[in-house]
Design a protein around this motif. Structure first.
Motif: not given
Ligand code: ADP
Ligand code: ASP
Ligand code: MG
Length: 413
Positions: A356-365
């Motif tokens: 979930i965390a990496s999905q969040m970071f990717e979306v923001l990136a």
């Protein structure tokens, strides 16, 4: 006959016509044979105006007098509602916090309720009166007026419901319930039928200002069912209650944002034991709460520390660190940035889901949004970003985690 506590927020009592609308709703509930206790906020914008006046009067207004001023908005609305209800033929009586009495500690600006006297309210209810109580305010043990923190009328309502052993506490506001995110910035936000105390607690503390965090703490502690609904429509609202099997089984239940924090960085601090204690103790002693803290890896025996505080404490905290603490701990520079926002994803289902965390970071990136700070717990992930990207971040995260109206709800394993 039921005992119902109804709270109406600032927009719902924003002018006389709206207070009449509240009076009609209250009258209908009372007319149906219920005992009604009403809690009101100040008219929308009023408390901000009062805060502004105290800031014009002094850079750091005295806490006791600050509360004397900012509590006055509620005095106006409760008086007006009681006048209108009497004019409509109902018996109604207004009470200020100290008249109830609602007794708090002495933490001006964010006092905690310690006890509530119910005798006077019970006496009025027995006579058939509608009791109208000013939200947000109390009185400490020395008789000083206190306030419960911004948005504190919610807490007044839930605490009264607990003290009076009410059957239901209804929070009337300007949206139709609790949504997957703020419906005012994401038109695709979906209204939740039910939400558990724990998830609501997390959402509120991360910025979903539809309920003040402490009101949810009270509701959870005393198991008060809280119904959040609109004062402008008859739509069914959202029930905040104990977790049950009917609740949606989703991984991420909501996206929240908080624009009312600021960031302070203390640069090139000698990296040795006791530094963090020396840095944060004076803040705590001044009643300043620190939220997120990040310390960088030490480089040539020096490190950088960054933390966030609430906007209302920002100037005070910056002054304290710049003028006192920095020299004491040997820091080279202190820089502040009030233009930040904390965006979070919340969901009990995150406990059992990886990625979930990496999905969040990717979306923001993907949107080119830089993450300045990160903090995680079992059921939330928060990122500090530049305030100007708040709305964009909320919308793309909401979409990426499939929270919109047209999305299929994913089952938890
Ligand atoms: P009141 O004056 O009635 O207390 P508030 O402004 O304090 O109202 O709280 C209601 C507002 O909370 C809504 O207008 C909405 O913009 C905001 N809000 C933020 N997050 C949420 C959410 N997840 N669900 C519903 N409302 C939200
Ligand atoms: N009037 C207060 C505020 O604006 C309390 C409330 O509305 O709940 O913070
Ligand atoms: Mg509110």
């Amino acid at each position: 006959m039921a005992l119902i506590v109804q709270k109406y927020g600032g927009t719902s009592v924003g002018n006389i016509e709206r207070i009449r609308n509240v009076a009609r709703r209250v009258g209908k509930t009372s007319g149906a044979g219920n005992q009604v206790v009403v809690v009101l906020s100040a008219m929308s914008g009023e408390t901000n105006k009062l805060v502004g006046l105290t800031q014009e009067a002094a850079e750091f207004p005295l806490g006791r007098e600050y509360d004397v001023v900012i509590s006055t908005g509620e005095q106006v609305t409760v008086g007006l509602l009681a006048i209108i209800l009497n004019e409509m033929g109902y018996r109604a009586k207004s009470f200020l916090g100290h008249q109830v009495p609602i007794v708090t500690d002495s933490q001006f600006g964010s006092a905690r309720i310690e006890s509530i006297g119910t005798d006077k309210m019970a006496e009025e209810l027995k006579k058939g009166s509608i009791v109208v109580v000013a939200g947000f305010q109390g009185m400490d043990g020395q008789g000083n007026i206190t306030t419960l923190g911004r948005g504190g009328s919610d807490t007044t309502a839930v605490a009264l419901a607990a003290a009076l052993k009410a059957d239901l506490c209804e929070i009337y506001t300007d949206v139709e319930g609790v949504y997957t995110t703020d419906p005012n910035i994401c038109s695709d936000a979906r209204k939740l039928k039910k939400v558990s105390y724990d998830e609501m607690l997390e959402m509120a503390s991360l910025g979903a200002k539809v309920l003040q965090t402490r009101s949810v703490e009270f509701a959870k502690k005393y198991e008060i069912p809280v119904m959040v609904r609109s004062s402008f429509t008859d739509a069914e609202g959202t029930l905040v209650c104990k977790e049950d099997s009917e609740m949606e089984k989703v991984v991420v239940s909501g996206i929240t944002y908080n624009k009312s924090e600021a960031k302070i960085s203390v640069l090139r601090v000698p990296d040795r034991p006791g530094i963090a204690a020396k840095l944060f103790r004076p803040l705590t002693e001044d009643g300043i709460n620190v939220d997120m803290i990040v310390q960088n890896i030490s480089h040539d025996a020096h490190t950088d520390l960054t933390f966030t505080v609430s906007n209302s404490d920002y100037k005070k905290a910056l002054k304290l660190i710049k003028e006192k603490t920095a020299a004491e701990i040997g820091a080279e520079e202190v820089v502040g940035d009030p233009n930040i926002a904390k965006v979070s994803i919340v969901g009990a289902g995150m406990r059992s889901h990886a990625g979930i965390a990496s999905q969040m970071f990717e979306v923001l990136a993907k949107e080119g949004i830089n993450i300045q700070m990160i903090s995680t717990s079992e059921i939330k992930i928060s990122c500090v970003i530049d305030v100007k990207y708040t709305e964009l971040a909320v919308r793309v995260l909401h979409e990426s985690f499939g929270l919109g109206n047209n999305e299929v709800v994913e089952e938890k394993e």
